[in-house]
Design a protein around this motif. Sequence first.
Motif, PDB file in Angstrom:
ATOM      1  N   LYS A  15       0.830  -1.206   0.000  1.00  0.00           N
ATOM      2  CA  LYS A  15       0.000   0.000   0.000  1.00  0.00           C
ATOM      3  C   LYS A  15       0.869   1.263   0.000  1.00  0.00           C
ATOM      4  N   LYS A  16       1.954   1.239   0.768  1.00  0.00           N
ATOM      5  CA  LYS A  16       2.843   2.404   0.812  1.00  0.00           C
ATOM      6  C   LYS A  16       3.495   2.649  -0.550  1.00  0.00           C
ATOM      7  N   ILE A  17       3.910   1.581  -1.198  1.00  0.00           N
ATOM      8  CA  ILE A  17       4.554   1.732  -2.512  1.00  0.00           C
ATOM      9  C   ILE A  17       3.564   2.264  -3.538  1.00  0.00           C
ATOM     10  N   LEU A  18       2.356   1.698  -3.557  1.00  0.00           N
ATOM     11  CA  LEU A  18       1.340   2.158  -4.510  1.00  0.00           C
ATOM     12  C   LEU A  18       0.936   3.601  -4.232  1.00  0.00           C
ATOM     13  N   PHE A  19       0.856   3.984  -2.964  1.00  0.00           N
ATOM     14  CA  PHE A  19       0.531   5.373  -2.617  1.00  0.00           C
ATOM     15  C   PHE A  19       1.630   6.313  -3.113  1.00  0.00           C
ATOM     16  N   SER A  20       2.891   5.914  -2.933  1.00  0.00           N
ATOM     17  CA  SER A  20       4.001   6.742  -3.403  1.00  0.00           C
ATOM     18  C   SER A  20       3.978   6.874  -4.921  1.00  0.00           C
ATOM     19  N   LEU A  21       3.691   5.769  -5.621  1.00  0.00           N
ATOM     20  CA  LEU A  21       3.603   5.828  -7.079  1.00  0.00           C
ATOM     21  C   LEU A  21       2.460   6.740  -7.533  1.00  0.00           C
ATOM     22  N   ALA A  22       1.331   6.707  -6.815  1.00  0.00           N
ATOM     23  CA  ALA A  22       0.205   7.570  -7.171  1.00  0.00           C
ATOM     24  C   ALA A  22       0.579   9.045  -7.021  1.00  0.00           C
ATOM     25  N   MET A  23       1.290   9.387  -5.954  1.00  0.00           N
ATOM     26  CA  MET A  23       1.729  10.769  -5.755  1.00  0.00           C
ATOM     27  C   MET A  23       2.699  11.209  -6.851  1.00  0.00           C
ATOM     28  N   ILE A  24       3.590  10.304  -7.248  1.00  0.00           N
ATOM     29  CA  ILE A  24       4.554  10.632  -8.303  1.00  0.00           C
ATOM     30  C   ILE A  24       3.835  10.849  -9.640  1.00  0.00           C
ATOM     31  N   ILE A  25       2.821  10.014  -9.928  1.00  0.00           N
ATOM     32  CA  ILE A  25       2.061  10.178 -11.172  1.00  0.00           C
ATOM     33  C   ILE A  25       1.322  11.512 -11.179  1.00  0.00           C
ATOM     34  N   LEU A  26       0.715  11.878 -10.044  1.00  0.00           N
ATOM     35  CA  LEU A  26       0.041  13.177  -9.949  1.00  0.00           C
ATOM     36  C   LEU A  26       1.023  14.324 -10.163  1.00  0.00           C
ATOM     37  N   TYR A  27       2.224  14.171  -9.627  1.00  0.00           N
ATOM     38  CA  TYR A  27       3.244  15.202  -9.810  1.00  0.00           C
ATOM     39  C   TYR A  27       3.627  15.361 -11.278  1.00  0.00           C
ATOM     40  N   ARG A  28       3.796  14.248 -11.980  1.00  0.00           N
ATOM     41  CA  ARG A  28       4.181  14.325 -13.388  1.00  0.00           C
ATOM     42  C   ARG A  28       3.025  14.857 -14.260  1.00  0.00           C
ATOM     43  N   ILE A  29       1.778  14.572 -13.862  1.00  0.00           N
ATOM     44  CA  ILE A  29       0.646  15.146 -14.590  1.00  0.00           C
ATOM     45  C   ILE A  29       0.612  16.658 -14.404  1.00  0.00           C
ATOM     46  N   GLY A  30       0.790  17.107 -13.176  1.00  0.00           N
ATOM     47  CA  GLY A  30       0.794  18.543 -12.905  1.00  0.00           C
ATOM     48  C   GLY A  30       1.924  19.267 -13.587  1.00  0.00           C
ATOM     49  N   ALA A  31       3.051  18.581 -13.794  1.00  0.00           N
ATOM     50  CA  ALA A  31       4.192  19.215 -14.453  1.00  0.00           C
ATOM     51  C   ALA A  31       3.928  19.498 -15.922  1.00  0.00           C
ATOM     52  N   GLN A  32       2.887  18.894 -16.502  1.00  0.00           N
ATOM     53  CA  GLN A  32       2.548  19.117 -17.909  1.00  0.00           C
ATOM     54  C   GLN A  32       1.396  20.100 -18.089  1.00  0.00           C
ATOM     55  N   ILE A  33       0.794  20.564 -17.014  1.00  0.00           N
ATOM     56  CA  ILE A  33      -0.330  21.496 -17.103  1.00  0.00           C
ATOM     57  C   ILE A  33       0.213  22.924 -17.122  1.00  0.00           C
ATOM     58  N   PRO A  34       0.005  23.668 -18.201  1.00  0.00           N
ATOM     59  CA  PRO A  34       0.561  25.022 -18.264  1.00  0.00           C
ATOM     60  C   PRO A  34      -0.189  25.986 -17.356  1.00  0.00           C
ATOM     61  N   THR A  35       0.519  26.988 -16.887  1.00  0.00           N
ATOM     62  CA  THR A  35      -0.092  28.032 -16.076  1.00  0.00           C
ATOM     63  C   THR A  35      -0.990  28.906 -16.953  1.00  0.00           C
ATOM     64  N   PRO A  36      -2.154  29.357 -16.465  1.00  0.00           N
ATOM     65  CA  PRO A  36      -3.018  30.243 -17.264  1.00  0.00           C
ATOM     66  C   PRO A  36      -2.276  31.504 -17.719  1.00  0.00           C
ATOM     67  N   GLY A  37      -2.454  31.845 -18.974  1.00  0.00           N
ATOM     68  CA  GLY A  37      -1.779  33.006 -19.532  1.00  0.00           C
ATOM     69  C   GLY A  37      -0.528  32.669 -20.311  1.00  0.00           C
ATOM     70  N   VAL A  38      -0.149  31.385 -20.342  1.00  0.00           N
ATOM     71  CA  VAL A  38       1.074  30.955 -21.030  1.00  0.00           C
ATOM     72  C   VAL A  38       0.723  30.456 -22.424  1.00  0.00           C
ATOM     73  N   ASP A  39       1.496  30.872 -23.400  1.00  0.00           N
ATOM     74  CA  ASP A  39       1.335  30.401 -24.774  1.00  0.00           C
ATOM     75  C   ASP A  39       2.117  29.089 -24.904  1.00  0.00           C
ATOM     76  N   TYR A  40       1.427  27.976 -24.677  1.00  0.00           N
ATOM     77  CA  TYR A  40       2.099  26.674 -24.620  1.00  0.00           C
ATOM     78  C   TYR A  40       2.732  26.304 -25.953  1.00  0.00           C
ATOM     79  N   GLY A  41       2.063  26.617 -27.065  1.00  0.00           N
ATOM     80  CA  GLY A  41       2.612  26.292 -28.377  1.00  0.00           C
ATOM     81  C   GLY A  41       3.901  27.035 -28.663  1.00  0.00           C
ATOM     82  N   ALA A  42       3.954  28.312 -28.279  1.00  0.00           N
ATOM     83  CA  ALA A  42       5.175  29.094 -28.495  1.00  0.00           C
ATOM     84  C   ALA A  42       6.327  28.563 -27.647  1.00  0.00           C
ATOM     85  N   ILE A  43       6.018  28.108 -26.442  1.00  0.00           N
ATOM     86  CA  ILE A  43       7.068  27.558 -25.571  1.00  0.00           C
ATOM     87  C   ILE A  43       7.634  26.278 -26.162  1.00  0.00           C
ATOM     88  N   GLN A  44       6.775  25.377 -26.620  1.00  0.00           N
ATOM     89  CA  GLN A  44       7.252  24.119 -27.186  1.00  0.00           C
ATOM     90  C   GLN A  44       8.093  24.357 -28.438  1.00  0.00           C
TER      91      GLN A  44
END
Length: 444
Positions: A15-44
């Motif tokens: 359970k501890k390992i799966l919980f840690s993996l879930a937190m890491i997945i949420l972190y990587r999902i959030g790292a791909q969400i651009p902040t409002p006001g950012v031109d994501y296409g221009a950045i890429q």
Amino acid sequence: MSALTSAFKNADLRKKILFSLAMIILYRIGAQIPTPGVDYGAIQAQISELTDSSAMYSLINLFSGGALLQLSIFAVGIMPYITASIIVQLLTVVIPKFEQLKKEGQSGQAKMTEYTRYLTVALALLQSAGIVALADRRQLLGQGVQVLKDGTGVFGLLVMVLIMTSGAVLLMWMGELITDRGIGNGMSLLIFAGIATSLPAQGASIFSGSGGFVFAGVVVGVLILVVGVVFIEQGQRRIPVQYAKRMIGRRQYGETSTYLPLKVNQAGVIPVIFASSLLTVPILITQIIQSGNPQGAGQDNWWNQNVMSVLTDPAAWQYILLYVALIIFFSFFYVSVQYDPYDQADNMKKYGGFIPGIRPGRPTAEYLGYVMNRLLIVGSIYLAIIAALPNILINMGVQTAQAGGQGQMPFGGTAILILVSVALTTIKQLESQVMQSNYEGFLK
């Protein structure tokens, strides 16, 4: 892998390992969400053409898993928490109250953690404000590069700062959740996940930029580097310690032999962080000043010709020598703050311990200091070589396709050092938890 296999067989650890993996997945999902006001296409589009203009952000971008240059909601990453933790640790030497809290045990540690959180919020606010200001002035990804949408006013910039600051606080909370409810070492695991997810794309970049022969050489070099890092990180100097015989009531205690382990790399990766951060400060200040004065930004003055030309070129031999010197200096400085041989000698003397052939008290402290300084010479040189290895490889011509010949070496020594250190620490924690669960089952 035996520790990981045994951990999955245990329900609580699974359970501890799966919980840690879930937190890491949420972190990587959030790292791909651009902040409002950012031109994501221009950045890429701009990231694929980056040169060494982003060298100053390499450390923060490394720790954020590439979220910084994409201006995501986790763009600041956990760098503010790491910086705050280091500052609070260093302040224990300067502020007597912090030193007293450090000696109070769990209650004092909880209070210092609270101070660290407050300082994290302040540093995250300052860092996110600086990033947004550079993006608004078109200085973040290169001179004149627009990464924000048209019409982003003051209110939009304030929202961006608030969201990035909140993202840093959320990451701090997620890291503490992994530490408390997961397998432990939460902050380091988040850094590990950010670095590991970018390795495949960076390897493909080396292959397309330098060819298969160079890529094969880099892979072999990385394997050798991993073996060397494991060897040094596990290496320790074991100083024999004996405890005298003591009579407490009718029972006899002591007269045992043990050892005092002193790690070769006692400072860890902290000196690399200090040195990299210190080298980026003049670049950041200069960019902010020159962006506020566009007429004088391009003048070839003494500062731009002799200082900025070196600090913005990681492949220059002047930069490499300065980087190595700072890492060695901070290695000695940080260990001198964290490890006090006189306290160690007093604790040994208090419990009747002594080093064979060395008198207790001041002679023991001087001996421990002598041994630690000798280990620091080896450890600091090792850290300097590992950290400066990507700069040396860039100087030798190894490059990535995105960098136009001036890029950052992705399989850097700092990244390998962090990956290997976190992996070793995590495996040790899993082994200890597996052993603890086995003892609990035996007692039941």
